[in-house]
Scaffold this motif. Structure first.
Motif, mmCIF file in Angstrom:
data_model
loop_
_atom_site.group_PDB
_atom_site.id
_atom_site.type_symbol
_atom_site.label_atom_id
_atom_site.label_comp_id
_atom_site.label_asym_id
_atom_site.label_seq_id
_atom_site.Cartn_x
_atom_site.Cartn_y
_atom_site.Cartn_z
ATOM 1 N N ARG A 182 126.623 18.425 -58.892
ATOM 2 C CA ARG A 182 126.399 18.692 -57.465
ATOM 3 C C ARG A 182 126.738 17.456 -56.643
ATOM 4 O O ARG A 182 127.446 17.536 -55.635
ATOM 5 C CB ARG A 182 124.948 19.111 -57.224
ATOM 6 N N GLU A 183 126.253 16.301 -57.083
ATOM 7 C CA GLU A 183 126.508 15.078 -56.308
ATOM 8 C C GLU A 183 127.981 14.694 -56.333
ATOM 9 O O GLU A 183 128.516 14.201 -55.338
ATOM 10 C CB GLU A 183 125.614 13.937 -56.798
ATOM 11 N N ILE A 184 128.667 14.944 -57.427
ATOM 12 C CA ILE A 184 130.111 14.699 -57.471
ATOM 13 C C ILE A 184 130.811 15.582 -56.445
ATOM 14 O O ILE A 184 131.679 15.114 -55.693
ATOM 15 C CB ILE A 184 130.669 14.912 -58.897
ATOM 16 N N VAL A 185 130.447 16.845 -56.395
ATOM 17 C CA VAL A 185 131.049 17.775 -55.435
ATOM 18 C C VAL A 185 130.790 17.296 -54.000
ATOM 19 O O VAL A 185 131.696 17.282 -53.159
ATOM 20 C CB VAL A 185 130.523 19.209 -55.660
ATOM 21 N N ILE A 186 129.575 16.893 -53.719
ATOM 22 C CA ILE A 186 129.234 16.422 -52.372
ATOM 23 C C ILE A 186 130.044 15.167 -52.027
ATOM 24 O O ILE A 186 130.597 15.056 -50.919
ATOM 25 C CB ILE A 186 127.721 16.152 -52.253
ATOM 26 N N LEU A 187 130.131 14.233 -52.960
ATOM 27 C CA LEU A 187 130.869 12.997 -52.675
ATOM 28 C C LEU A 187 132.370 13.236 -52.579
ATOM 29 O O LEU A 187 133.050 12.588 -51.767
ATOM 30 C CB LEU A 187 130.536 11.930 -53.706
ATOM 31 N N LEU A 188 132.901 14.147 -53.368
ATOM 32 C CA LEU A 188 134.321 14.501 -53.211
ATOM 33 C C LEU A 188 134.562 15.095 -51.822
ATOM 34 O O LEU A 188 135.587 14.820 -51.187
ATOM 35 C CB LEU A 188 134.767 15.467 -54.307
ATOM 36 N N THR A 189 133.612 15.879 -51.353
ATOM 37 C CA THR A 189 133.725 16.451 -50.014
ATOM 38 C C THR A 189 133.601 15.357 -48.959
ATOM 39 O O THR A 189 134.362 15.343 -47.978
ATOM 40 C CB THR A 189 132.668 17.548 -49.806
ATOM 41 N N ALA A 190 132.678 14.434 -49.152
ATOM 42 C CA ALA A 190 132.556 13.306 -48.215
ATOM 43 C C ALA A 190 133.860 12.522 -48.156
ATOM 44 O O ALA A 190 134.322 12.150 -47.067
ATOM 45 C CB ALA A 190 131.397 12.392 -48.625
ATOM 46 N N TYR A 191 134.472 12.277 -49.317
ATOM 47 C CA TYR A 191 135.753 11.567 -49.324
ATOM 48 C C TYR A 191 136.819 12.374 -48.591
ATOM 49 O O TYR A 191 137.585 11.827 -47.792
ATOM 50 C CB TYR A 191 136.222 11.263 -50.757
ATOM 51 N N ARG A 192 136.878 13.673 -48.844
ATOM 52 C CA ARG A 192 137.896 14.528 -48.209
ATOM 53 C C ARG A 192 137.869 14.380 -46.701
ATOM 54 O O ARG A 192 138.886 14.347 -46.031
ATOM 55 C CB ARG A 192 137.681 15.990 -48.623
ATOM 56 N N TRP A 193 136.667 14.305 -46.132
ATOM 57 C CA TRP A 193 136.509 14.228 -44.677
ATOM 58 C C TRP A 193 136.212 12.812 -44.196
ATOM 59 O O TRP A 193 135.974 12.617 -43.013
ATOM 60 C CB TRP A 193 135.415 15.195 -44.219
ATOM 61 N N MET A 246 135.099 19.553 -62.137
ATOM 62 C CA MET A 246 134.690 19.492 -60.731
ATOM 63 C C MET A 246 135.766 18.806 -59.886
ATOM 64 O O MET A 246 136.071 19.252 -58.779
ATOM 65 C CB MET A 246 133.354 18.763 -60.561
ATOM 66 N N PHE A 247 136.341 17.717 -60.410
ATOM 67 C CA PHE A 247 137.417 17.035 -59.680
ATOM 68 C C PHE A 247 138.564 18.008 -59.427
ATOM 69 O O PHE A 247 139.085 18.094 -58.315
ATOM 70 C CB PHE A 247 137.929 15.834 -60.483
ATOM 71 N N GLU A 248 138.959 18.729 -60.467
ATOM 72 C CA GLU A 248 140.090 19.644 -60.340
ATOM 73 C C GLU A 248 139.760 20.821 -59.422
ATOM 74 O O GLU A 248 140.571 21.211 -58.569
ATOM 75 C CB GLU A 248 140.516 20.142 -61.725
ATOM 76 N N LEU A 249 138.573 21.382 -59.581
ATOM 77 C CA LEU A 249 138.165 22.514 -58.748
ATOM 78 C C LEU A 249 138.115 22.107 -57.278
ATOM 79 O O LEU A 249 138.637 22.818 -56.409
ATOM 80 C CB LEU A 249 136.812 23.052 -59.220
ATOM 81 N N CYS A 250 137.518 20.979 -56.992
ATOM 82 C CA CYS A 250 137.440 20.527 -55.597
ATOM 83 C C CYS A 250 138.826 20.253 -55.023
ATOM 84 O O CYS A 250 139.101 20.605 -53.871
ATOM 85 C CB CYS A 250 136.548 19.293 -55.480
ATOM 86 N N ALA A 251 139.706 19.658 -55.813
ATOM 87 C CA ALA A 251 141.067 19.387 -55.327
ATOM 88 C C ALA A 251 141.752 20.680 -54.905
ATOM 89 O O ALA A 251 142.407 20.751 -53.857
ATOM 90 C CB ALA A 251 141.877 18.652 -56.398
ATOM 91 N N VAL A 252 141.592 21.727 -55.716
ATOM 92 C CA VAL A 252 142.197 23.019 -55.393
ATOM 93 C C VAL A 252 141.538 23.627 -54.153
ATOM 94 O O VAL A 252 142.218 24.154 -53.265
ATOM 95 C CB VAL A 252 142.096 23.977 -56.603
#
Length: 182
Positions: A63-74, A116-122
């Motif tokens: 969950r925290e990886i997903v949130i931080l990947l989203t924070a990085y995206r924006w 999670m990295f791959e899913l978020c990238a997509v």
């Protein structure tokens, strides 16, 4: 955007502020300062977010990886500084945190984290998850968890956009991350 003084709140804003204050968040903070301008939207957002953050079947480190990947995206500073400590507590490796912050992928990742990295990238690209990746994500999270990750990306993207648009201040004593260009 400043907080609304209690005496300046409408009845609907006061009710929404009281509701969020009584919950786990403990007050109108971060994105909810701006969102309180639309009290019903804020109420619904915070209920959705409370489920995703506290009650979803997504394992805390993922969950925290997903949130931080989203924070990085924006490039969302508030989201990063409030979730990076939770990620550390959940066991996310410092090298993984550095990689997320700089927009890179660590040389070595456990399979669940790599998914999670791959899913978020997509999801950040066009949202069309290939069948093979979807099956891997289901193996990691189960179908409810995959749906919750997709919803978490959308939810934390919404918060990031609200905070970026309204220039939400960082919590006292924190420093904005040094984003990399990836």
């Amino acid at each position: 955007m400043p907080a609304i003084a209690p005496e300046a709140m409408t009845a609907a804003q006061r009710a929404a502020a009281d509701e969020i204050t009584a919950g786990r968040r403990g007050g109108v903070v971060g994105p909810f300062i701006a969102a309180l301008r639309s009290p019903e939207c804020m109420r619904r957002l915070q209920h959705f977010g409370a489920y995703l953050r506290y009650d979803s079947p997504i394992p805390p480190h993922l969950r925290e990886i997903v949130i931080l990947l989203t924070a990085y995206r924006w490039r969302q500073d508030y989201e990063w500084v409030t979730h990076e400590p939770s990620a550390r507590t959940a066991g996310v490796a410092p090298a993984t945190l550095d990689a997320i912050r700089t927009g890179t992928i660590p040389a070595s990742l456990p399979a669940d984290e790599a998914t999670m990295f791959e899913l978020c990238a997509v999801l950040f690209d066009d949202g069309r998850v290939p069948d093979v990746l979807y099956a891997r994500a289901v193996d990691v999270l189960g179908e409810p968890g995959v749906i919750d990750v997709i919803c978490a990306v959308g939810y934390y993207s919404t918060l990031a956009l609200v905070m970026n648009a309204t220039r939400t201040a960082l919590p006292a004593g924190t420093v904005a991350p040094r984003w990399g260009s990836g």
